[in-house]
Design a protein around this motif. Structure first.
Motif, PDB file in Angstrom:
ATOM      1  N   GLN A   9      -2.264  -6.666  11.132  1.00  0.00           N
ATOM      2  CA  GLN A   9      -3.490  -6.189  10.476  1.00  0.00           C
ATOM      3  C   GLN A   9      -3.684  -4.695  10.684  1.00  0.00           C
ATOM      4  OE1 GLN A   9      -5.291  -7.765   8.249  1.00  0.00           O
ATOM      5  NE2 GLN A   9      -3.957  -9.527   8.516  1.00  0.00           N
ATOM      6  N   LEU A  12      -1.154  -2.850   8.467  1.00  0.00           N
ATOM      7  CA  LEU A  12      -1.494  -2.982   7.052  1.00  0.00           C
ATOM      8  C   LEU A  12      -2.586  -2.010   6.630  1.00  0.00           C
ATOM      9  CD1 LEU A  12      -1.457  -6.784   6.180  1.00  0.00           C
ATOM     10  CD2 LEU A  12      -0.122  -4.961   5.120  1.00  0.00           C
ATOM     11  N   TRP A  18      -0.096  -2.615   0.128  1.00  0.00           N
ATOM     12  CA  TRP A  18       0.652  -3.729   0.724  1.00  0.00           C
ATOM     13  C   TRP A  18      -0.316  -4.816   1.161  1.00  0.00           C
ATOM     14  CZ3 TRP A  18       5.858  -4.351   0.723  1.00  0.00           C
ATOM     15  CH2 TRP A  18       6.622  -3.239   0.366  1.00  0.00           C
ATOM     16  N   LYS A  19       0.066  -6.069   0.903  1.00  0.00           N
ATOM     17  CA  LYS A  19      -0.786  -7.208   1.246  1.00  0.00           C
ATOM     18  C   LYS A  19       0.008  -8.234   2.052  1.00  0.00           C
ATOM     19  CE  LYS A  19      -3.771  -6.863  -2.831  1.00  0.00           C
ATOM     20  NZ  LYS A  19      -4.038  -5.529  -2.539  1.00  0.00           N
ATOM     21  N   ILE A  26       4.971  -9.219   3.778  1.00  0.00           N
ATOM     22  CA  ILE A  26       4.130  -8.192   3.167  1.00  0.00           C
ATOM     23  C   ILE A  26       4.703  -7.952   1.778  1.00  0.00           C
ATOM     24  CG2 ILE A  26       3.141  -7.108   5.227  1.00  0.00           C
ATOM     25  CD1 ILE A  26       5.357  -4.950   5.048  1.00  0.00           C
ATOM     26  N   LYS A  28       4.107  -5.814  -2.230  1.00  0.00           N
ATOM     27  CA  LYS A  28       3.454  -4.764  -3.009  1.00  0.00           C
ATOM     28  C   LYS A  28       4.016  -4.772  -4.422  1.00  0.00           C
ATOM     29  CE  LYS A  28       2.395   0.176  -3.080  1.00  0.00           C
ATOM     30  NZ  LYS A  28       2.358   1.393  -2.279  1.00  0.00           N
TER      31      LYS A  28
END
Length: 96
Positions: A9, A12, A18-19, A26, A28
């Motif tokens: 976390q 990020l 980016w998720k 991760i 994108k």
């Protein structure tokens, strides 16, 4: 070494676009002006990935390229995943 949820976390927050996906990837999406520009992006990030033997999943949807990365041996995310993501972002910025 696999990162903790807190480390993921934290990292990020520094990564634009980016998720976290399914707690172990991760991802994108990169958008391009035309199809061939997206293909050139894929070619360049594939070469970078091959150099360090750390390969992402890449999806090509016309002018939209989706990159998804994780570390199989660690069964989750590692610092290398985030380092590679930054390199992919650098390639994208140079191509804009």
């Amino acid at each position: 070494m696999r990162l903790t949820d807190e480390e993921v976390q934290f990292l990020l927050q520094e990564m634009e676009g980016w998720k976290l996906v399914e707690e172990r990837w991760i991802a994108k999406k990169y958008r391009f002006q035309d199809y061939l520009q997206g293909i050139e992006f894929v070619r360049q990030i594939a070469a970078i990935s091959e150099e360090v033997n750390h390969h992402p999943f890449i999806s090509i949807d016309y002018k939209l390229i989706t990159v998804k990365i994780s570390s199989w041996r660690a069964k989750g995310l590692t610092k290398l995943d985030f380092e590679m993501a930054k390199k992919y972002d650098e390639v994208y910025e140079k191509m804009k």
